[in-house]
Design a protein around this motif. Structure first.
Motif, short mmCIF file in Angstrom:
data_model
loop_
_atom_site.label_atom_id
_atom_site.label_comp_id
_atom_site.label_asym_id
_atom_site.label_seq_id
_atom_site.Cartn_x
_atom_site.Cartn_y
_atom_site.Cartn_z
N GLN A 42 -22.07 -8.20 11.99
CA GLN A 42 -21.69 -7.00 11.24
C GLN A 42 -21.84 -7.25 9.75
O GLN A 42 -21.85 -8.39 9.28
N GLU A 43 -21.92 -6.15 9.01
CA GLU A 43 -21.92 -6.27 7.56
C GLU A 43 -20.49 -6.50 7.07
O GLU A 43 -19.51 -6.13 7.73
N ARG A 44 -20.40 -7.11 5.89
CA ARG A 44 -19.09 -7.32 5.31
C ARG A 44 -18.50 -5.96 4.91
O ARG A 44 -19.21 -5.11 4.37
N GLU A 45 -17.20 -5.80 5.16
CA GLU A 45 -16.58 -4.52 4.89
C GLU A 45 -15.30 -4.68 4.08
O GLU A 45 -14.61 -5.70 4.18
N PHE A 46 -15.00 -3.67 3.32
CA PHE A 46 -13.80 -3.64 2.51
C PHE A 46 -12.56 -3.54 3.39
O PHE A 46 -12.55 -2.81 4.39
N VAL A 47 -11.50 -4.26 2.98
CA VAL A 47 -10.24 -4.21 3.71
C VAL A 47 -9.12 -3.65 2.81
O VAL A 47 -8.46 -2.69 3.18
N ALA A 48 -8.93 -4.28 1.65
CA ALA A 48 -7.82 -3.88 0.79
C ALA A 48 -8.08 -4.31 -0.64
O ALA A 48 -8.82 -5.27 -0.89
N TYR A 49 -7.41 -3.62 -1.56
CA TYR A 49 -7.55 -3.91 -2.98
C TYR A 49 -6.19 -3.74 -3.65
O TYR A 49 -5.39 -2.87 -3.27
N TRP A 52 -4.70 -5.14 -11.18
CA TRP A 52 -4.30 -6.36 -11.87
C TRP A 52 -2.79 -6.52 -11.93
O TRP A 52 -2.25 -7.62 -11.84
N GLY A 53 -2.07 -5.42 -12.09
CA GLY A 53 -0.62 -5.51 -12.19
C GLY A 53 0.10 -5.28 -10.88
O GLY A 53 1.35 -5.38 -10.81
N GLY A 54 -0.65 -4.96 -9.85
CA GLY A 54 -0.05 -4.72 -8.55
C GLY A 54 0.43 -3.30 -8.33
O GLY A 54 0.94 -2.97 -7.26
N GLY A 55 0.23 -2.44 -9.33
CA GLY A 55 0.77 -1.09 -9.21
C GLY A 55 -0.08 -0.13 -8.41
O GLY A 55 0.38 0.96 -8.04
N SER A 56 -1.30 -0.53 -8.12
CA SER A 56 -2.21 0.33 -7.38
C SER A 56 -2.84 -0.46 -6.24
O SER A 56 -3.31 -1.58 -6.44
N THR A 57 -2.83 0.12 -5.06
CA THR A 57 -3.45 -0.51 -3.90
C THR A 57 -4.34 0.50 -3.18
O THR A 57 -4.16 1.72 -3.32
N LEU A 58 -5.25 -0.03 -2.42
CA LEU A 58 -6.16 0.81 -1.63
C LEU A 58 -6.46 0.07 -0.33
O LEU A 58 -6.65 -1.15 -0.34
N TYR A 59 -6.52 0.80 0.76
CA TYR A 59 -6.77 0.21 2.07
C TYR A 59 -7.89 0.94 2.80
O TYR A 59 -8.05 2.15 2.67
N ALA A 60 -8.62 0.18 3.58
CA ALA A 60 -9.55 0.81 4.50
C ALA A 60 -8.75 1.57 5.55
O ALA A 60 -7.63 1.17 5.93
N ASP A 61 -9.31 2.66 6.02
CA ASP A 61 -8.59 3.47 7.01
C ASP A 61 -8.24 2.66 8.26
O ASP A 61 -7.21 2.90 8.89
N SER A 62 -9.08 1.71 8.61
CA SER A 62 -8.89 0.93 9.83
C SER A 62 -7.67 0.02 9.77
O SER A 62 -7.18 -0.43 10.82
N VAL A 63 -7.17 -0.27 8.57
CA VAL A 63 -6.03 -1.18 8.45
C VAL A 63 -4.81 -0.52 7.81
O VAL A 63 -3.73 -1.12 7.75
N LYS A 64 -4.97 0.70 7.38
CA LYS A 64 -3.87 1.40 6.70
C LYS A 64 -2.67 1.50 7.61
O LYS A 64 -2.78 1.86 8.79
N GLY A 65 -1.50 1.17 7.07
CA GLY A 65 -0.28 1.19 7.85
C GLY A 65 0.00 -0.08 8.62
O GLY A 65 1.10 -0.27 9.15
#
Length: 123
Positions: A42-49, A52-65
């Motif tokens: 498989q290709e490499r895929e984004f999981v989470a971000y 710098w200060g920890g105040g903003s996060t982002l998740y792939a739909d497959s791992v959210k929650g």
């Protein structure tokens, strides 16, 4: 800059693992950090971000929650708490430093990568 990811292993479905990424060689707190994963064939895929200060996060739909990304700027580390693991989460997980200005889901936004740590979810 060096990034070292560790904490992977074999876990049963429904189990948990906590991945860590230790950073050295640059002002860690100046950069957002991301986790990606790559399964065999498989290709490499984004999981989470995390910003710098920890105040903003982002998740792939497959791992959210199920997954939680966090960071400790004092100790130059970023973490990925993985809960309710599924067989499809089996991959090599990589941490990376983000330097670009586009959305953090793109690999091209990251310059330094850790060596990867294997996560296997199987009964």
């Amino acid at each position: 800059v060096q990034l070292q990811a560790y904490g992977g292993g074999l876990v049963q479905p429904g189990g948990s693992l906590r991945l860590s990424c230790a950073a050295s060689g640059s002002p860690f707190s100046n950069y957002g950090m991301g986790w990606f994963r790559q399964a065999p064939g498989q290709e490499r895929e984004f999981v989470a971000y995390i910003s710098w200060g920890g105040g903003s996060t982002l998740y792939a739909d497959s791992v959210k929650g199920r997954f939680i990304i966090s960071r400790d700027n004092y100790n130059n580390a970023v973490y990925l708490q993985m809960n309710s693991l599924r067989p499809e989460d089996t991959s090599i997980y990589y941490c990376a430093r983000k330097i670009g200005t586009r959305a953090p889901i793109y690999e091209e936004e990251y310059d330094y990568w850790g060596q990867g740590t294997q996560v296997t979810v199987s009964s």
